[in-house]
Design an enzyme around this catalytic site. Structure first.
Site, mmCIF file in Angstrom:
data_model
loop_
_atom_site.group_PDB
_atom_site.id
_atom_site.type_symbol
_atom_site.label_atom_id
_atom_site.label_comp_id
_atom_site.label_asym_id
_atom_site.label_seq_id
_atom_site.Cartn_x
_atom_site.Cartn_y
_atom_site.Cartn_z
ATOM 1 N N ASP A 67 6.856 23.430 42.406
ATOM 2 C CA ASP A 67 8.188 23.619 42.118
ATOM 3 C C ASP A 67 8.396 25.029 41.812
ATOM 4 O O ASP A 67 7.502 25.920 41.604
ATOM 5 C CB ASP A 67 8.780 22.496 41.091
ATOM 6 C CG ASP A 67 7.640 22.522 39.921
ATOM 7 O OD1 ASP A 67 6.730 23.282 39.892
ATOM 8 O OD2 ASP A 67 7.870 21.613 39.221
ATOM 9 N N ASP A 136 10.336 13.180 30.005
ATOM 10 C CA ASP A 136 11.110 11.990 30.678
ATOM 11 C C ASP A 136 10.304 11.417 31.710
ATOM 12 O O ASP A 136 10.882 10.564 32.643
ATOM 13 C CB ASP A 136 12.284 12.607 31.059
ATOM 14 C CG ASP A 136 12.220 13.632 32.204
ATOM 15 O OD1 ASP A 136 11.099 14.033 32.529
ATOM 16 O OD2 ASP A 136 13.443 14.228 32.516
ATOM 17 N N HIS A 138 8.884 12.996 34.525
ATOM 18 C CA HIS A 138 9.192 13.827 35.565
ATOM 19 C C HIS A 138 7.577 14.383 36.047
ATOM 20 O O HIS A 138 6.968 14.723 35.300
ATOM 21 C CB HIS A 138 10.145 14.894 35.669
ATOM 22 C CG HIS A 138 10.011 16.224 34.859
ATOM 23 N ND1 HIS A 138 10.618 16.556 33.816
ATOM 24 C CD2 HIS A 138 8.929 17.069 35.102
ATOM 25 C CE1 HIS A 138 10.225 17.650 33.141
ATOM 26 N NE2 HIS A 138 9.255 18.076 34.025
ATOM 27 N N GLU A 143 12.965 14.479 38.786
ATOM 28 C CA GLU A 143 13.519 13.858 37.418
ATOM 29 C C GLU A 143 13.940 12.348 37.481
ATOM 30 O O GLU A 143 13.910 12.093 38.785
ATOM 31 C CB GLU A 143 14.839 14.527 37.061
ATOM 32 C CG GLU A 143 14.805 16.221 36.876
ATOM 33 C CD GLU A 143 14.232 16.292 35.410
ATOM 34 O OE1 GLU A 143 13.529 15.261 34.806
ATOM 35 O OE2 GLU A 143 14.397 17.372 35.002
HETATM 36 C C1 GLP Z 1 7.640 21.604 33.998
HETATM 37 C C2 GLP Z 1 7.132 21.475 35.212
HETATM 38 C C3 GLP Z 1 6.101 20.376 35.448
HETATM 39 C C4 GLP Z 1 5.357 20.222 34.332
HETATM 40 C C5 GLP Z 1 6.206 19.970 32.961
HETATM 41 C C6 GLP Z 1 5.488 19.581 31.607
HETATM 42 O O1 GLP Z 1 8.935 20.735 34.116
HETATM 43 N N1 GLP Z 1 8.060 21.640 36.381
HETATM 44 O O2 GLP Z 1 5.450 20.457 36.831
HETATM 45 O O3 GLP Z 1 4.335 19.022 34.310
HETATM 46 O O4 GLP Z 1 7.012 20.878 32.727
HETATM 47 O O5 GLP Z 1 5.062 20.919 31.238
HETATM 48 P P1 GLP Z 1 3.867 21.187 30.117
HETATM 49 O O6 GLP Z 1 2.695 20.897 30.698
HETATM 50 O O7 GLP Z 1 4.087 22.498 29.736
HETATM 51 O O8 GLP Z 1 4.226 20.082 29.108
#
Ligand code: GLP
Length: 241
Positions: A67, A136, A138, A143
């Site tokens: 992404d 959440d 995702h 989402e």
């Molecule tokens: C972001 C990314 C996701 C990731 C999520 C959790 O929103 N787009 O790919 O898995 O955050 O991030 P973290 O690993 O910092 O908790």
């Protein structure tokens, strides 16, 4: 679904890095689907260490990131392009022309999504997809929604995602409200899926996603149906399962 419980973040990162290294050693021209965020940072650190020792070679791999924030140019320190270079690409021998991240600056959403889908298709899909999980549920930036989006698309970010990701920005208002993300269909078509999850804040969503019903309201829950899905979590994140 295979669940690997580790004592802490370091062990989680090492185990996941082991799986990625094995993939690259067994198939040097692997297509790796890569993720950003705090969860995979330790994996990249470990892979760099093994690369420096000569244990793993990334010269033939293709990378396809999950992404990118809409509107952020590559040079922006908060872009995922920047993150990946800072934490991984700049330190190993992956070929720049084999790196793929959605272009957050393309104002033509349809064109950008079609371009990214075409890249994924032309590489023959993803061999190993690395994922984190949002609080959440995702994955990538898919989402919670009423239906699963299959291919690359542009999403409005949830308030909880903006809140969670504001730590990377000077202030909350700077967090982009939209992002491009690989779709659920593409993730599900990856031959292997590897998720890392750490910290107590993720314990509830881990239980909901992997021990609750499969629903697009909890996007990661679909991974219960993937034929080769491995979840590696530290003790805190797995404390409720
Ligand atoms: C972001 C990314 C996701 C990731 C999520 C959790 O929103 N787009 O790919 O898995 O955050 O991030 P973290 O690993 O910092 O908790």
């Amino acid at each position: 679904m295979k669940i690997i419980r580790t004592a802490n973040y370091e062990e989680m990162s090492r185990k996941a890095a082991n799986i990625i290294s094995a993939q690259v050693i067994m198939k040097p021209d692997s297509v790796l689907g890569l993720a950003t965020g705090g969860s995979p940072e330790g994996i990249y650190k470990q892979l760099i260490e093994w690369y420096n020792k000569g244990d793993v070679d990334f010269s033939e791999i293709t990378t396809i990131n999950l992404d990118e924030y809409k509107g952020l140019p590559r040079e922006s320190e908060q872009s995922y392009w920047y993150f990946m270079h800072k934490h991984f690409f700049d330190h190993v021998n992956v070929r720049p022309q084999k790196i793929n991240v959605p272009d957050g600056t393309n104002p033509n959403v349809e064109e950008e999504c079609a371009r990214y889908n075409q890249i994924i298709k032309s590489k023959g899909g993803i061999d190993l997809q690395l994922l984190g999980i949002g609080i959440d549920g995702h994955i990538g930036f898919n989402e919670p929604a009423d239906t699963y989006e299959l291919g690359t698309h542009c999403v409005d970010l949830d308030e909880s995602t903006i809140e969670a990701n504001k730590r990377y920005f000077e202030k909350k208002e700077d967090v982009p409200r939209q992002a491009f993300t690989m779709g659920i269909g593409t993730i599900m078509q990856a031959k292997k899926v590897l998720m890392v999850v750490n910290g107590a804040a993720k314990a509830d969503i881990v239980r909901e996603a992997f021990f609750g019903p499969v629903t697009p309201r909890v996007p990661a829950s679909i991974l219960q149906m993937h034929p080769d899905f491995t979840l590696i979590g530290d003790a805190e994140a797995l404390s409720k399962i």
